[in-house]
Design an enzyme around this catalytic site. Structure first.
Site, PDB file in Angstrom:
ATOM      1  N   ARG A  14     -51.937  71.557  40.906  1.00 52.87           N
ATOM      2  CA  ARG A  14     -51.516  71.143  42.257  1.00 52.87           C
ATOM      3  C   ARG A  14     -50.446  70.060  42.244  1.00 52.87           C
ATOM      4  O   ARG A  14     -49.845  69.771  43.281  1.00 52.87           O
ATOM      5  CB  ARG A  14     -52.735  70.675  43.055  1.00 52.87           C
ATOM      6  CG  ARG A  14     -53.581  71.826  43.594  1.00 52.87           C
ATOM      7  CD  ARG A  14     -54.729  71.319  44.427  1.00 52.87           C
ATOM      8  NE  ARG A  14     -55.816  70.817  43.602  1.00 52.87           N
ATOM      9  CZ  ARG A  14     -56.804  70.064  44.045  1.00 52.87           C
ATOM     10  NH1 ARG A  14     -56.835  69.686  45.320  1.00 52.87           N
ATOM     11  NH2 ARG A  14     -57.758  69.656  43.241  1.00 52.87           N
ATOM     12  N   GLN A  75     -58.737  69.917  22.793  1.00 51.03           N
ATOM     13  CA  GLN A  75     -59.723  70.859  23.330  1.00 51.03           C
ATOM     14  C   GLN A  75     -59.019  72.183  23.575  1.00 51.03           C
ATOM     15  O   GLN A  75     -58.220  72.323  24.493  1.00 51.03           O
ATOM     16  CB  GLN A  75     -60.324  70.349  24.646  1.00 51.03           C
ATOM     17  CG  GLN A  75     -61.385  71.287  25.219  1.00 51.03           C
ATOM     18  CD  GLN A  75     -61.738  70.976  26.669  1.00 51.03           C
ATOM     19  OE1 GLN A  75     -61.008  70.269  27.351  1.00 51.03           O
ATOM     20  NE2 GLN A  75     -62.855  71.520  27.137  1.00 51.03           N
TER      21      GLN A  75
END
Length: 427
Positions: A14, A75
């Protein structure tokens, strides 16, 4: 012993930006930088682990370039917040102490709150403590579920909450304190049986209760501190919140700020009492401003600026990486960069220090000694030194050192042509 794990792997869709969310800035500091600094400023933590994913290389470069006690852990793939924290297991297998888990997109969190949170954890002999907050409109937040005794039972995410649970106003603030050796096994037992199909960090609460751990919740006093950045609108709002806090601190300390609504001051800037900040002034970075100064209107201090007492930096004056000593004035339309300016100096309107060579990309220093007067629209081409008491005539371009008490001029001779205007108009 305390270490932190900071979650910074998200893409931040966003934000609509190629820049990773956690590397967006308020003033001249990244969101991630605010969080790491808040942890470091507690004086409790000796090491920070930043979990990276989206644009991991850029985030890793930022961390390695700016922090000696922080390292990044990748990750990949990104399977949820619980999975993110599990990435540090190989690094902390033998660690015996507390771990604080934070989000890298909450720049308003303070070191005082983190210290209070950790102290609450210790005072209650907690094995696992979550930070919570009370919101009148808790939509989109995970809800804190307490049992009949009022202690923490679990956290339910919005998408998994029942209609009754959605009425709960206490929400998860996303910050945790763990007794690492006791809670570490939870990360090997998390499941993905939820609406997102992810390993939720919040599930360690139920795991802790089912394994007989002491689980508690610490209610945050100021909800603004956990304001998360998910859009450019959020970024602007967080900037405003932080700036208002900084403005209030300076007003309380005796600084006069004519219009707080149009004045922006970096939290790392120090200002002494009785200085006046005029409207539409923007001060970013680490600066020190003395007493009885006048700054602005429309001034811009860009960092690494030291201003002594009784200095005037006026309208449309930009200053960067400069020291300006007492009773010196730069009142109009000037640029002062990479400079040391002495006492009782007057910088005429339109004067600039030409400190940057675009061919060599080298920045050089301008030194102006005490009692120098620089005429309007002058250019001081660094490296250059103006000795004490020298005067620089208006419209001069100074490329050599100027001796004490000398007059320096590079102005072309004035030429007057009598009657030229009438002759031109008569054609």
């Amino acid at each position: 012993m305390l270490k932190s794990v900071i979650l910074a792997a998200g893409k931040g869709t966003r934000m609509k930006s190629e820049t990773p969310k956690v590397l967006h800035k308020i003033f001249n500091k990244t969101l991630l930088g605010y969080v790491i600094d808040a942890v470091n400023n507690t004086g409790l933590a000796d090491e920070n682990y930043v979990i990276v994913g989206h644009q991991a290389e850029n985030v890793t470069k930022f961390v390695s370039d700016n922090y000696n006690n922080a390292k990044t852990v990748l990750q990949s793939p990104q399977l949820g917040t619980g999975h993110a924290v599990s990435m540090v297991l190989p690094y902390l297998n033998d660690f015996n102490g507390e771990i604080v888990i934070l989000c890298g997109d909450t720049p308003l969190i303070t070191s005082d709150t983190i210290k209070e949170f950790v102290q609450f954890h210790k005072d209650n002999n907690s094995d696992l403590t979550v930070m919570s907050a009370i919101y009148n409109n808790p939509t989109n937040y995970g809800r804190i579920i307490r049992n009949s005794k009022g202690t923490l039972d679990g956290i339910v995410e919005e998408k998994d909450a029942s209609s009754e649970q959605k009425q709960i106003k206490e929400i998860n603030a996303g910050i945790y304190c763990l007794n690492w050796q006791k809670v570490k096994p939870a990360f090997s037992e998390l499941k993905t049986n939820n609406a997102q199909g992810e390993y939720y960090l919040t599930d360690i609460i139920k795991w802790g209760n089912s394994n007989g751990l002491n689980v508690n919740a610490f209610i945050l006093k100021n909800n603004e501190e956990i304001f998360g950045i998910n859009s450019k609108a959020n970024l602007a709002e967080a900037s405003s919140i932080l700036n208002k806090k900084v403005i209030k601190k300076h007003l309380d300390n005796g600084v006069t700020i004519i219009d707080p609504n149009t004045t922006w001051i970096d939290p790392e800037t120090k200002i002494e009492p009785d200085t006046v900040i005029y409207p539409s002034t923007y001060i970013e970075g680490k600066n020190i401003i003395g007493k009885n100064c006048k700054i602005g209107p429309f001034a811009h201090l860009r960092g690494d600026v030291i201003v002594d007492d009784e200095v005037k930096i006026g309208n449309f004056v930009e200053v960067k990486k400069a020291t300006i000593k007492s009773h010196t004035n730069a009142c109009h339309l000037s640029y002062i960069g990479d400079s040391v300016i002495g006492n009782n100096v007057n910088i005429g309107a339109g004067t600039i220090t030409a400190n940057y060579n675009p061919l060599t990309k080298v920045k050089s220093q301008t030194i102006i000694s005490d009692n120098v007067k620089v005429g309007s629209n002058s250019v001081l081409v660094a490296p250059v030194k103006i000795e004490e008491g020298a005067n620089i005539g208006a419209l001069s371009v100074i490329t050599k050192d100027i001796p004490s008490w000398s007059l320096a001029l590079t102005r072309s001779p004035l030429k007057i042509i009598d009657g030229w205007v009438k002759k031109f108009l008569s054609k």
